[in-house]
Structures are given as structure tokens and as C-alpha cells.
Write a protein that holds these residues in place. Structure first.
Motif, PDB file in Angstrom:
ATOM      1  N   THR A 219      11.641  -3.008 -14.204  1.00 56.94           N
ATOM      2  CA  THR A 219      11.510  -1.967 -15.221  1.00 56.94           C
ATOM      3  C   THR A 219      10.236  -1.169 -14.938  1.00 56.94           C
ATOM      4  OG1 THR A 219      10.231  -3.425 -16.663  1.00 56.94           O
ATOM      5  CG2 THR A 219      12.623  -3.426 -16.969  1.00 56.94           C
ATOM      6  N   TRP A 220      10.034  -0.092 -15.712  1.00 56.39           N
ATOM      7  CA  TRP A 220       8.794   0.675 -15.579  1.00 56.39           C
ATOM      8  C   TRP A 220       7.586  -0.213 -15.874  1.00 56.39           C
ATOM      9  CZ3 TRP A 220       9.579   4.863 -13.039  1.00 56.39           C
ATOM     10  CH2 TRP A 220      10.721   5.649 -13.237  1.00 56.39           C
ATOM     11  N   THR A 221       7.716  -1.079 -16.877  1.00 53.80           N
ATOM     12  CA  THR A 221       6.623  -1.989 -17.231  1.00 53.80           C
ATOM     13  C   THR A 221       6.330  -2.960 -16.092  1.00 53.80           C
ATOM     14  OG1 THR A 221       7.289  -1.853 -19.552  1.00 53.80           O
ATOM     15  CG2 THR A 221       5.832  -3.663 -18.948  1.00 53.80           C
ATOM     16  N   GLY A 222       7.396  -3.470 -15.461  1.00 53.16           N
ATOM     17  CA  GLY A 222       7.216  -4.373 -14.326  1.00 53.16           C
ATOM     18  C   GLY A 222       6.506  -3.687 -13.164  1.00 53.16           C
ATOM     19  N   ALA A 223       6.849  -2.412 -12.939  1.00 55.60           N
ATOM     20  CA  ALA A 223       6.199  -1.653 -11.862  1.00 55.60           C
ATOM     21  C   ALA A 223       4.721  -1.456 -12.166  1.00 55.60           C
ATOM     22  CB  ALA A 223       6.892  -0.299 -11.689  1.00 55.60           C
ATOM     23  N   ALA A 224       4.406  -1.084 -13.420  1.00 58.26           N
ATOM     24  CA  ALA A 224       3.009  -0.877 -13.803  1.00 58.26           C
ATOM     25  C   ALA A 224       2.221  -2.185 -13.708  1.00 58.26           C
ATOM     26  CB  ALA A 224       2.933  -0.317 -15.226  1.00 58.26           C
ATOM     27  N   THR A 225       2.839  -3.295 -14.087  1.00 53.17           N
ATOM     28  CA  THR A 225       2.173  -4.596 -14.015  1.00 53.17           C
ATOM     29  C   THR A 225       1.896  -4.990 -12.569  1.00 53.17           C
ATOM     30  OG1 THR A 225       3.332  -5.254 -16.041  1.00 53.17           O
ATOM     31  CG2 THR A 225       2.312  -7.008 -14.739  1.00 53.17           C
ATOM     32  N   ALA A 226       2.879  -4.773 -11.684  1.00 48.44           N
ATOM     33  CA  ALA A 226       2.692  -5.096 -10.262  1.00 48.44           C
ATOM     34  C   ALA A 226       1.551  -4.280  -9.668  1.00 48.44           C
ATOM     35  CB  ALA A 226       3.994  -4.843  -9.493  1.00 48.44           C
ATOM     36  N   ALA A 227       1.511  -2.983  -9.986  1.00 51.86           N
ATOM     37  CA  ALA A 227       0.439  -2.128  -9.478  1.00 51.86           C
ATOM     38  C   ALA A 227      -0.917  -2.582 -10.015  1.00 51.86           C
ATOM     39  CB  ALA A 227       0.706  -0.673  -9.863  1.00 51.86           C
ATOM     40  N   ALA A 228      -0.973  -2.954 -11.298  1.00 56.99           N
ATOM     41  CA  ALA A 228      -2.233  -3.397 -11.901  1.00 56.99           C
ATOM     42  C   ALA A 228      -2.713  -4.700 -11.265  1.00 56.99           C
ATOM     43  CB  ALA A 228      -2.050  -3.586 -13.406  1.00 56.99           C
ATOM     44  N   ILE A 229      -1.794  -5.609 -10.966  1.00 57.18           N
ATOM     45  CA  ILE A 229      -2.170  -6.875 -10.327  1.00 57.18           C
ATOM     46  C   ILE A 229      -2.726  -6.618  -8.934  1.00 57.18           C
ATOM     47  CG2 ILE A 229      -1.249  -9.037  -9.380  1.00 57.18           C
ATOM     48  CD1 ILE A 229       0.701  -9.092 -11.764  1.00 57.18           C
ATOM     49  N   ALA A 230      -2.075  -5.719  -8.177  1.00 61.20           N
ATOM     50  CA  ALA A 230      -2.561  -5.408  -6.825  1.00 61.20           C
ATOM     51  C   ALA A 230      -3.959  -4.797  -6.875  1.00 61.20           C
ATOM     52  CB  ALA A 230      -1.587  -4.460  -6.127  1.00 61.20           C
ATOM     53  N   VAL A 231      -4.171  -3.852  -7.796  1.00 56.87           N
ATOM     54  CA  VAL A 231      -5.494  -3.231  -7.930  1.00 56.87           C
ATOM     55  C   VAL A 231      -6.532  -4.284  -8.317  1.00 56.87           C
ATOM     56  CG1 VAL A 231      -6.852  -1.620  -9.329  1.00 56.87           C
ATOM     57  CG2 VAL A 231      -4.618  -0.924  -8.430  1.00 56.87           C
ATOM     58  N   ALA A 232      -6.193  -5.155  -9.263  1.00 58.79           N
ATOM     59  CA  ALA A 232      -7.131  -6.194  -9.708  1.00 58.79           C
ATOM     60  C   ALA A 232      -7.477  -7.154  -8.573  1.00 58.79           C
ATOM     61  CB  ALA A 232      -6.531  -6.964 -10.885  1.00 58.79           C
ATOM     62  N   CYS A 233      -6.497  -7.487  -7.730  1.00 59.80           N
ATOM     63  CA  CYS A 233      -6.734  -8.424  -6.622  1.00 59.80           C
ATOM     64  C   CYS A 233      -7.702  -7.858  -5.588  1.00 59.80           C
ATOM     65  CB  CYS A 233      -5.417  -8.793  -5.951  1.00 59.80           C
ATOM     66  SG  CYS A 233      -4.435  -9.966  -6.897  1.00 59.80           S
ATOM     67  N   TYR A 234      -7.789  -6.563  -5.491  1.00 58.60           N
ATOM     68  CA  TYR A 234      -8.730  -5.938  -4.553  1.00 58.60           C
ATOM     69  C   TYR A 234     -10.049  -5.558  -5.238  1.00 58.60           C
ATOM     70  CZ  TYR A 234      -5.603  -5.649  -0.564  1.00 58.60           C
ATOM     71  OH  TYR A 234      -4.806  -5.970   0.505  1.00 58.60           O
ATOM     72  N   LEU A 235      -9.959  -5.077  -6.463  1.00 56.04           N
ATOM     73  CA  LEU A 235     -11.146  -4.533  -7.128  1.00 56.04           C
ATOM     74  C   LEU A 235     -12.058  -5.627  -7.684  1.00 56.04           C
ATOM     75  CD1 LEU A 235     -12.520  -1.890  -7.913  1.00 56.04           C
ATOM     76  CD2 LEU A 235     -11.210  -1.933 -10.037  1.00 56.04           C
ATOM     77  N   ILE A 236     -11.499  -6.562  -8.449  1.00 55.58           N
ATOM     78  CA  ILE A 236     -12.318  -7.572  -9.128  1.00 55.58           C
ATOM     79  C   ILE A 236     -13.031  -8.505  -8.149  1.00 55.58           C
ATOM     80  CG2 ILE A 236     -12.249  -9.523 -10.740  1.00 55.58           C
ATOM     81  CD1 ILE A 236      -9.990  -7.983 -12.211  1.00 55.58           C
ATOM     82  N   PRO A 237     -12.342  -9.061  -7.115  1.00 59.13           N
ATOM     83  CA  PRO A 237     -13.057  -9.971  -6.194  1.00 59.13           C
ATOM     84  C   PRO A 237     -13.988  -9.262  -5.217  1.00 59.13           C
ATOM     85  CG  PRO A 237     -10.698 -10.413  -6.203  1.00 59.13           C
ATOM     86  CD  PRO A 237     -10.907  -9.091  -6.863  1.00 59.13           C
ATOM     87  N   GLY A 238     -13.968  -7.930  -5.178  1.00 62.98           N
ATOM     88  CA  GLY A 238     -14.926  -7.208  -4.355  1.00 62.98           C
ATOM     89  C   GLY A 238     -14.420  -6.698  -3.015  1.00 62.98           C
ATOM     90  N   MET A 239     -13.105  -6.715  -2.781  1.00 61.81           N
ATOM     91  CA  MET A 239     -12.582  -6.156  -1.530  1.00 61.81           C
ATOM     92  C   MET A 239     -12.654  -4.629  -1.552  1.00 61.81           C
ATOM     93  SD  MET A 239     -11.728  -8.542   0.613  1.00 61.81           S
ATOM     94  CE  MET A 239     -10.535  -7.902   1.768  1.00 61.81           C
ATOM     95  N   GLY A 240     -12.471  -4.033  -2.731  1.00 60.20           N
ATOM     96  CA  GLY A 240     -12.605  -2.589  -2.884  1.00 60.20           C
ATOM     97  C   GLY A 240     -11.286  -1.841  -2.792  1.00 60.20           C
ATOM     98  N   LEU A 241     -11.228  -0.722  -3.498  1.00 57.74           N
ATOM     99  CA  LEU A 241     -10.012   0.093  -3.518  1.00 57.74           C
ATOM    100  C   LEU A 241      -9.793   0.821  -2.201  1.00 57.74           C
ATOM    101  CD1 LEU A 241     -10.091   1.576  -7.130  1.00 57.74           C
ATOM    102  CD2 LEU A 241      -8.784  -0.367  -6.247  1.00 57.74           C
ATOM    103  N   SER A 242     -10.859   1.053  -1.427  1.00 58.75           N
ATOM    104  CA  SER A 242     -10.670   1.709  -0.128  1.00 58.75           C
ATOM    105  C   SER A 242      -9.872   0.809   0.807  1.00 58.75           C
ATOM    106  CB  SER A 242     -12.018   2.058   0.500  1.00 58.75           C
ATOM    107  OG  SER A 242     -12.807   0.901   0.684  1.00 58.75           O
ATOM    108  N   GLU A 243     -10.120  -0.507   0.725  1.00 60.80           N
ATOM    109  CA  GLU A 243      -9.343  -1.453   1.542  1.00 60.80           C
ATOM    110  C   GLU A 243      -7.887  -1.488   1.087  1.00 60.80           C
ATOM    111  OE1 GLU A 243      -8.342  -3.458   4.525  1.00 60.80           O
ATOM    112  OE2 GLU A 243     -10.504  -3.170   4.320  1.00 60.80           O
ATOM    113  N   LEU A 244      -7.671  -1.432  -0.219  1.00 62.62           N
ATOM    114  CA  LEU A 244      -6.307  -1.364  -0.750  1.00 62.62           C
ATOM    115  C   LEU A 244      -5.605  -0.119  -0.229  1.00 62.62           C
ATOM    116  CD1 LEU A 244      -4.001  -2.249  -2.626  1.00 62.62           C
ATOM    117  CD2 LEU A 244      -5.198  -1.097  -4.499  1.00 62.62           C
ATOM    118  N   GLY A 245      -6.305   1.007  -0.221  1.00 66.25           N
ATOM    119  CA  GLY A 245      -5.733   2.251   0.308  1.00 66.25           C
ATOM    120  C   GLY A 245      -5.363   2.120   1.779  1.00 66.25           C
ATOM    121  N   ARG A 246      -6.218   1.464   2.573  1.00 56.70           N
ATOM    122  CA  ARG A 246      -5.922   1.272   3.996  1.00 56.70           C
ATOM    123  C   ARG A 246      -4.670   0.427   4.191  1.00 56.70           C
ATOM    124  NH1 ARG A 246     -11.592   1.498   4.792  1.00 56.70           N
ATOM    125  NH2 ARG A 246     -11.888  -0.703   4.275  1.00 56.70           N
TER     126      ARG A 246
END
Length: 198
Positions: free
Chosen positions: A37-64
Motif C-alpha cells: 500500500t502507499w503506507t507500506g511504501a512510505a514505511t519502507a522508505a522511512a526505514i531505509a533512510v533511518a538505517c543510513y541516517l541514524i547510525p551515521g552512514m549518511g544520506l549521501s551513501e544512501l543516494g550512491r
């Protein structure tokens, strides 16, 4: 073997390889089980961002990482959109993309040696039934690294074609890409044979 490990000081880098692999596997499974669903898509995207942003990998690495699998994302999105409609297409594509970039955290933050040792320890219970845990662990590590390696080779082929003024064509892309991929496979096979892997 080509290592995709990037030295750093993030929380992912500090976690031991075994618990990190287990944690990432559980996160990827949870993303895959989200509703389509749209909610599932938003949740998946939020989890991916959190996995890179919170532990310190950074959003630039996520973009790469997303850029590295852009063609897979595009093909998946197009196929899903044609047959399943916009909501399911976005949800499925987002879940697949999130699972790929979250899974990439293992090889980005763990050296090949540490990952190999962790997999060997994890496969120890299977030794009693005749499983060669060293060979299975090596196969898994090679598999983890192969998709990004092929993505890098594809990028090199496209850059070479653009430098020569070549046009975008699957026919002109496939032959040099296959040659490079087979050369890499031969080199990898020779390296494994030299280390006694049969």
C-alpha cells in the motif's frame, strides 16, 4: 576478491559482523513483509533512510547505493506499473529498493574477512550433516559482492561509450559488458583456485 568495504566510524562499523548480519537480515525481512500500500511504501522508505541516517552512514551513501541500482528500480517500477497499477507498483518497487540498500549495509560496513569469519561461525551447526561451511560462507560472500561489482562494470562500459560518442543501445552495450563480466569471473575463479578452492 573485490571488497566493497568502506572504512568508517558509524554504528554499523562498530557492530560485530555476526549480530550485524542478523540484524540487517531481520530488518530486510520486515521491509519485505510490509503491506503493498502507499503506507507500506512510505514505511519502507522511512526505514531505509533511518538505517543510513541514524547510525551515521549518511544520506549521501544512501543516494550512491540507490544510484547504483537505478536501472533495476526503473525496470521493476515499469513492469509493476503496467500490470498492477500505481499503488502496488510504488509499494513493491520501494520495498525492493529499500531491501537492496539496507542489505548493502553489510558489505559496506564489514570487511570481507570479518564477514567470511562470521558466516563460517554461523554455519557451524550445519557441519554435523556434512556441509562444508567454509565453502558455503565463501560462496555467500562472493554473492554479496557480485551485484555491486556488475553495476560498477556496467557503469565503466557506459562511460567508455560516452567518451567515444557512442549512442545508448542495448546491443552495443551488451557485448563489452559480457566480456568484462566474464573476464572478472575468470579472474575470480583463478584467485579461488590459487587458494585451493575447488
Amino acid at each position: 576478491m573485490l571488497s566493497l568495504y568502506r572504512p568508517g566510524h558509524s554504528l554499523w562499523h562498530r557492530l560485530p559482523a555476526g549480530p550485524k548480519t542478523t540484524l540487517v537480515t531481520l530488518i530486510v525481512l520486515s521491509v519485505c513483509l510490509l503491506p503493498v500500500t502507499w503506507t507500506g511504501a512510505a514505511t519502507a522508505a522511512a526505514i531505509a533512510v533511518a538505517c543510513y541516517l541514524i547510525p551515521g552512514m549518511g544520506l549521501s551513501e544512501l543516494g550512491r547505493q540507490l544510484f547504483a541500482v537505478r536501472w533495476l528500480i526503473a525496470v521493476t517500477a515499469l513492469g509493476q506499473f503496467l500490470f498492477l497499477g500505481p499503488e502496488r507498483a510504488v509499494a513493491n518497487t520501494t520495498r525492493i529498493s529499500a531491501a537492496l540498500v539496507i542489505g548493502a549495509l553489510i558489505v559496506l560496513s564489514t570487511s570481507a574477512t570479518a564477514l567470511l569469519n562470521a558466516l563460517e561461525r554461523g554455519l557451524k551447526p550445519l557441519q554435523w550433516c556434512g556441509v562444508d561451511r567454509q565453502r558455503v560462507a565463501l560462496l555467500l560472500v562472493v554473492t554479496f559482492t557480485m551485484v555491486p561489482v556488475l553495476a560498477r562494470l556496467a557503469g565503466e562500459v557506459r562511460q567508455a561509450q560516452q567518451a567515444r560518442g557512442g549512442r545508448v543501445s542495448l546491443r552495443y552495450f551488451a557485448t563489452p559488458f559480457l566480456i568484462l563480466a566474464l573476464k572478472h569471473a575468470d579472474s575470480l575463479g583463478d584467485a579461488l583456485s590459487a587458494r585451493g578452492v575447488r
